[in-house]
Structures are given as C-alpha cells and as structure tokens.
Design an enzyme around this catalytic site. Structure first.
Site, PDB file in Angstrom:
ATOM      1  N   PRO A 111       0.866  -1.283  -0.097  1.00  0.00           N
ATOM      2  CA  PRO A 111      -0.019  -0.071  -0.116  1.00  0.00           C
ATOM      3  C   PRO A 111       0.960   1.313  -0.090  1.00  0.00           C
ATOM      4  CG  PRO A 111      -0.901  -1.706   1.617  1.00  0.00           C
ATOM      5  CD  PRO A 111       0.415  -2.245   1.217  1.00  0.00           C
ATOM      6  N   ARG A 112       2.127   1.358   0.607  1.00  0.00           N
ATOM      7  CA  ARG A 112       2.780   2.426   0.732  1.00  0.00           C
ATOM      8  C   ARG A 112       3.399   2.704  -0.774  1.00  0.00           C
ATOM      9  NH1 ARG A 112       8.107   3.436   0.340  1.00  0.00           N
ATOM     10  NH2 ARG A 112       8.704   1.499  -0.092  1.00  0.00           N
ATOM     11  N   GLY A 145       1.913   1.696  -3.393  1.00  0.00           N
ATOM     12  CA  GLY A 145       0.677   2.015  -4.145  1.00  0.00           C
ATOM     13  C   GLY A 145       0.283   3.384  -4.021  1.00  0.00           C
ATOM     14  N   GLU A 184      -2.774  -3.827  -7.029  1.00  0.00           N
ATOM     15  CA  GLU A 184      -3.374  -4.779  -6.240  1.00  0.00           C
ATOM     16  C   GLU A 184      -2.548  -4.784  -5.028  1.00  0.00           C
ATOM     17  OE1 GLU A 184      -5.300  -7.362  -7.048  1.00  0.00           O
ATOM     18  OE2 GLU A 184      -5.946  -6.779  -8.704  1.00  0.00           O
TER      19      GLU A 184
HETATM   20  N1  NAD Z   1      -2.690  -7.940  -3.995  1.00  0.00           N
HETATM   21  C1  NAD Z   1      -2.031  -8.608  -4.498  1.00  0.00           C
HETATM   22  O1  NAD Z   1      -2.261  -9.268  -5.385  1.00  0.00           O
HETATM   23  C2  NAD Z   1      -0.315  -8.547  -3.974  1.00  0.00           C
HETATM   24  C3  NAD Z   1       0.177  -9.808  -4.459  1.00  0.00           C
HETATM   25  C4  NAD Z   1       1.533  -9.786  -4.014  1.00  0.00           C
HETATM   26  C5  NAD Z   1       1.881  -9.061  -3.204  1.00  0.00           C
HETATM   27  N2  NAD Z   1       1.105  -8.023  -2.542  1.00  0.00           N
HETATM   28  C6  NAD Z   1       1.616  -6.836  -1.652  1.00  0.00           C
HETATM   29  O2  NAD Z   1       3.106  -6.495  -2.056  1.00  0.00           O
HETATM   30  C7  NAD Z   1       3.769  -6.250  -0.778  1.00  0.00           C
HETATM   31  C8  NAD Z   1       5.070  -7.187  -1.022  1.00  0.00           C
HETATM   32  O3  NAD Z   1       5.655  -6.915  -2.125  1.00  0.00           O
HETATM   33  P1  NAD Z   1       7.267  -5.942  -2.327  1.00  0.00           P
HETATM   34  O4  NAD Z   1       7.796  -5.822  -1.109  1.00  0.00           O
HETATM   35  O5  NAD Z   1       7.645  -6.436  -3.647  1.00  0.00           O
HETATM   36  O6  NAD Z   1       6.046  -4.561  -2.460  1.00  0.00           O
HETATM   37  P2  NAD Z   1       6.895  -3.042  -2.914  1.00  0.00           P
HETATM   38  O7  NAD Z   1       5.744  -2.214  -2.909  1.00  0.00           O
HETATM   39  O8  NAD Z   1       7.961  -2.754  -2.061  1.00  0.00           O
HETATM   40  O9  NAD Z   1       7.499  -3.139  -4.373  1.00  0.00           O
HETATM   41  C9  NAD Z   1       6.726  -3.571  -5.449  1.00  0.00           C
HETATM   42  C10 NAD Z   1       7.430  -3.136  -6.662  1.00  0.00           C
HETATM   43  O10 NAD Z   1       7.480  -1.519  -6.565  1.00  0.00           O
HETATM   44  C11 NAD Z   1       8.835  -1.244  -6.821  1.00  0.00           C
HETATM   45  N3  NAD Z   1       8.938  -0.160  -6.026  1.00  0.00           N
HETATM   46  C12 NAD Z   1       9.406  -0.091  -4.612  1.00  0.00           C
HETATM   47  N4  NAD Z   1       9.536   1.008  -4.119  1.00  0.00           N
HETATM   48  C13 NAD Z   1       9.111   1.933  -4.964  1.00  0.00           C
HETATM   49  C14 NAD Z   1       9.068   3.310  -5.074  1.00  0.00           C
HETATM   50  N5  NAD Z   1       9.213   4.117  -4.184  1.00  0.00           N
HETATM   51  N6  NAD Z   1       8.691   3.952  -6.236  1.00  0.00           N
HETATM   52  C15 NAD Z   1       8.273   3.189  -7.496  1.00  0.00           C
HETATM   53  N7  NAD Z   1       8.299   1.807  -7.333  1.00  0.00           N
HETATM   54  C16 NAD Z   1       8.720   1.179  -6.413  1.00  0.00           C
HETATM   55  C17 NAD Z   1       9.682  -2.252  -6.783  1.00  0.00           C
HETATM   56  O11 NAD Z   1      10.772  -2.108  -7.512  1.00  0.00           O
HETATM   57  C18 NAD Z   1       8.698  -3.544  -7.122  1.00  0.00           C
HETATM   58  O12 NAD Z   1       8.806  -3.831  -8.355  1.00  0.00           O
HETATM   59  C19 NAD Z   1       2.975  -6.709   0.437  1.00  0.00           C
HETATM   60  O13 NAD Z   1       2.246  -5.390   0.913  1.00  0.00           O
HETATM   61  C20 NAD Z   1       1.814  -7.611  -0.183  1.00  0.00           C
HETATM   62  O14 NAD Z   1       0.958  -7.874   0.497  1.00  0.00           O
HETATM   63  C21 NAD Z   1       0.063  -7.770  -3.025  1.00  0.00           C
END
Ligand code: NAD
Length: 471
Positions: A196-197, A199, A216
């Site tokens: 969510p952060r 997102g 998602e």
């Molecule tokens: N709803 C779903 O289908 C679903 C599925 C899997 C994971 N998740 C959620 O994802 C999280 C875990 O995954 P994660 O640690 O990879 O998530 P994340 O939000 O840290 O990273 C996701 C993607 O965003 C990019 N990213 C990270 N920081 C960014 C920024 N500041 N600016 C732009 N892009 C950035 C990363 O490179 C990565 O590709 C958990 O909260 C989990 O619940 C949700």
C-alpha cells in the site's frame, strides 16, 4: 535494464508507445491468440530455469512453484484463449426510450501502452499474469519485475524475449529508480502489485498524466475461527495458507481470531497440522524442503524483530520462533498472548508468524476488523451458515473465503482485488481483460427526432418530451 538495447526506461517507453497506434489497428484477436500461445510455450520450455531461479531467490519449494507460479499463469492463458472471442466482441445495446431512432454498440478497445510493476513474492505469477490480460486486451506493455528476486526477473525477461516481439512487450529490470523513471512516462494504464505504501506513490505518479490504475495491494488479512468450525480442517487450511511461501503471500492469513471456547483444541490441531506438513521436531522443520526462505536479510531482521518484541512484551510461542540467519530460515511460528500494542498486530506480517487471538463475542472481532484498513481477504471457518452470513455482511474486504484460504486466487471466474487500502480495481479473467480495455460506446443516429432538443426552447415542447420520457 533491458540488455538488448541499452536504452533508458523512458526511451523504451517512447519506442513502444510510438509503434503502438499502428499496432492497435493491426493487433487483432488472432495475433493476440498467437502471442498468448507463444507465451505459454515459452513458460513450458523454461520450466527448469523457472524452478532454479525461484529456488535461488528464496528457496521456494518446487511443488509451490508449480502450483502458485506456473499454474496460475498457464490457467490465465487458457482461460483467455477460451474466452477471447466473447470478450473482444462488439456488443450491440438496445436503445433506451429517449434514444429511439439511434443505434448503439460497445467496442472493447485496447487502452494502449501499459506498465506492469510486480513484487518479488510471486515473481512469475504477478508479472506474467497481468501481462496475459494486457495481451488479451491488445495492449503493448512494459513489465518491471522486482529487483528483490533478481534470478526470477532474469527468467521473466528471457521468457518474454523468447516468446513475444520486442515492439509489443519489453521487460525492464531494475529497482526503485527504474520504476520511478517508468512512472514518469504517460502510460495508458498502470497495473501495480505491491505494498500500500508504494501503491500511493504509483497512484500519485499516475495522477500527473491521468493514467488509469489497477492497484493490487496488501495488508492484514484476518481469519475468524467460529465456535462451529471443523477444527481439524480449519487448522490444516490455515497452516497451509500461512506457511506456504513462508507466509510471504498477499492473501496469507495474517492472524487468527478464535472463539474462546474452542481455543485449546484449535491450538492443538494447529500444532498437529504444522507437525504433519513440515515435521514434528524443530530439526525436521528446518530440514523440510517444503518451507521457503525469507527473501532477504532486511525482511528476516524485520520478522525476527516482530517475534522478539512480542515475546519480550509477554507473548508466548506455541511453536516456532526459532531461526537461522545464514539461510534466512524462520520456523513456522504460532504466537499466543499478543495484543494490539505489538507490531505483530499492527503491521502486515508477511512471514511465517501467526498470532492467535481468542474472542468471546464475534461482534468485538467485527468491530476490530472494521476499525482497521479494509483487508485484501477475510477468511471464515465455521459451519453455522447464519454466523457465516452475519460476519460476511458486517465486514468489508477484497474477498471472503469460507472454510478455505488462498485458493480464490486460482479461480478465473472471480474478480481478484482489494478495496480501499488493499487495492483499486480487479485482476484475473474477464476483469483483468477489462482493466486494460476501454469500453468505447459508439452511438449512431438513424432517425431520432433530435431537432426537438434544440432551441428555441420557449415552446415547452422539450419540457413535455422530458416529462413523457421520465414518467
Ligand atoms: N494484492 C496482491 O495481489 C498482492 C500480491 C503480492 C504482494 N502484494 C503486496 O506486496 C507487498 C510485498 O511486495 P514488495 O515488497 O515487492 O512490494 P513493494 O511495494 O515494495 O514493491 C513492489 C514493486 O514496486 C517497486 N517499488 C518499490 N518502491 C518504489 C518506489 N518508491 N517507487 C516506485 N516503485 C517502487 C519495486 O521495485 C517492485 O517492483 C506486500 O504488501 C503484499 O501484500 C499484493
């Protein structure tokens, strides 16, 4: 970064987007089918590489890779192939009363060039799954896998390069900076899976170009075990849902609320289920090949910090709480005696740690769930239909699982997505297709008396007409 071209993410976007107007015309359903079939074949041909990459990134068990990474993407492809004809059909709609004399239809059009940003925890399924929907919809796409699962990201790039033309799909590898450079571009749709952060960062970036988004996201997905639950089945399902992928699953049961009168037998069943699936002793569990490892040292430290701070504030481990830093192993852990002041009850756990919280009155559980951000999933284990329905109606969540955990993810006829803090929009099957599609209404005038709508208005004809139609 894409190693075929040594171009920046921004340049890759420009290449794709510039080629896109022609592609939009040319990219007919037959070509989408061919692309989906090629993707399916490449995934099949790269199976050994996929298994090796996910094992390298976080020791993900082979059976889990097949069930939760390969199967969902292949199922998504065959579902899309089966339904593409219906989804892409131009739908005629009947004229409403006020529109008599016109002809109307809805034309599904690809939105254009899409950006897919994926997390590390199901690296293949969460990058290629949305890509299937994008291709089905006729979009060009850039896929940005997570930098935290680098071996998986490399295989994803290999699969896409093998299967799909470079002017249709590109994989751009890299971390936050690459992601942000991509987010600066005027994409036609962004499909983001992650926290969510981030997102919120994605949505703010999309707002600059008024780009539509599917988000998602994650959060804490609670489980309620009611007094009428089949405890053996519930315990097995919850333990599997929690400890698969070492708890690093967006829809994993985060914590369990259990009715006080059945707490003791439920805990006994939970312990037995863990022993049955992963081994009876600590040593057997540590040696089990069915438990994935934590993705990196930071997440390992975060999870151990959660466990230790809960323990020092009075929580007790029913089982687990042991670990090995070198291999980033954390034993399946069940915590009792946690309270809302502890991090484990506040933050998304995203690891093999399961707090079990007893309750006297289901209304208190509902109040707690409703006081927090809306969960991605809510799981109810109970046999009393009345109680199941009351809990479902009293709460808001992305999805509800009754006597089941996780597997709604595998059902392509169900929309998959969150609500509020757990997400915006939906994925899978037809919903995934629609995320990348603009449903364009086309209205043609044939013999509608539209001149009556025009001035001079004084005659009162308009008012009479409006009254007639609104009656
Ligand atoms: N709803 C779903 O289908 C679903 C599925 C899997 C994971 N998740 C959620 O994802 C999280 C875990 O995954 P994660 O640690 O990879 O998530 P994340 O939000 O840290 O990273 C996701 C993607 O965003 C990019 N990213 C990270 N920081 C960014 C920024 N500041 N600016 C732009 N892009 C950035 C990363 O490179 C990565 O590709 C958990 O909260 C989990 O619940 C949700």
């Amino acid at each position: 970064m894409d190693h075929r071209s040594f171009k920046t993410p921004a340049q890759i976007f420009v290449d794709l987007a510039e080629g896109n107007p022609q592609r939009r015309m040319a990219f007919d359903p037959a070509q989408r089918r061919a692309a989906l079939q090629a993707l399916s074949r490449a995934i099949h041909d790269c199976e050994a590489e996929i298994l090796a990459a996910l094992a390298e990134d976080f020791a993900k068990p082979e059976a889990e890779i097949r069930l939760t990474e390969i199967l969902p993407v292949q199922a998504e492809i065959s579902h899309a192939l089966r339904h593409l004809k219906t989804w892409t059909k131009v739908r005629r709609v009947r004229p409403t009363r006020a529109m008599l004399g016109t002809r109307a239809r809805i034309v599904p059009e690809p939105k254009g060039t899409a950006l897919i940003i994926a997390p590390w925890n199901y690296p293949l399924a969460l990058s290629l799954g949305p890509l299937v929907s994008a291709i089905a919809a006729g979009c060009a796409a850039i896929v940005k896998p997570s930098e935290l699962a680098p071996a998986s990201a490399a295989v994803i790039a290999q699969i896409v390069e093998e299967a799909l033309p470079a002017d249709l799909v590109r994989v751009v590898q890299g971390g936050v900076e690459v992601s942000q450079e991509l987010l600066d571009q005027p994409f036609d749709h962004i499909f983001f899976t992650g926290s969510p952060r981030v997102g919120k960062i994605v949505m703010a970036a999309a707002a600059k170009h008024l780009t539509s988004v599917t988000l998602e996201l994650g959060g804490k997905s609670p489980v309620i075990v009611g007094p009428g639950a089949d405890l053996k089945k519930a315990a097995r399902m919850i333990a599997w849902g929690k400890f698969a992928n070492a708890g690093q699953t967006c829809i994993a049961p985060d914590h369990v609320y259990v009715a006080k009168q059945i707490e003791a037998p439920f805990l006994a069943e939970l312990k037995a289920a863990i022993a049955r699936m992963y081994g009876k002793t600590e040593e057997a569990q540590a040696a089990s090949r069915d438990l994935a490892r934590i993705i990196n040292p930071d997440h390992f430290a975060r999870l151990m910090g959660m466990i230790e701070s809960a323990q020092s504030a009075g929580a007790k481990a029913l089982t687990g709480a042991t670990s090995e830093a070198a291999s980033r192993y954390i034993a399946p852990t069940v915590l009792m005696g946690t309270d809302p002041s502890m991090r484990v009850e506040q933050e998304e756990i995203f690891g093999p740690v399961l707090p079990v919280i007893p309750f006297d009155d289901a209304a208190d559980v509902v109040a707690r769930i409703e006081a927090g951000p809306k969960p991605l999933a809510l799981y109810i284990f109970e046999r009393d239909r009345g109680l199941i329905d009351r809990l479902r109606r009293a709460t808001s969540s992305g999805a509800v699982g009754v006597n089941v955990a996780l597997v709604h993810y595998l059902h392509q006829n169900l929309p998959f997505g969150g609500i509020g803090n757990s997400g915006v929009g939906a994925a899978h099957g037809h919903w995934g297709f629609e995320a990348f599609t603009h449903l364009k209404p086309v209205l043609e005038n044939r013999f509608a008396p539209l001149a009556m709508l025009m001035p001079p208005y004084r005659s009162g004809r308009m008012a009479k007409l409006a009254q007639k139609f609104l009656r």
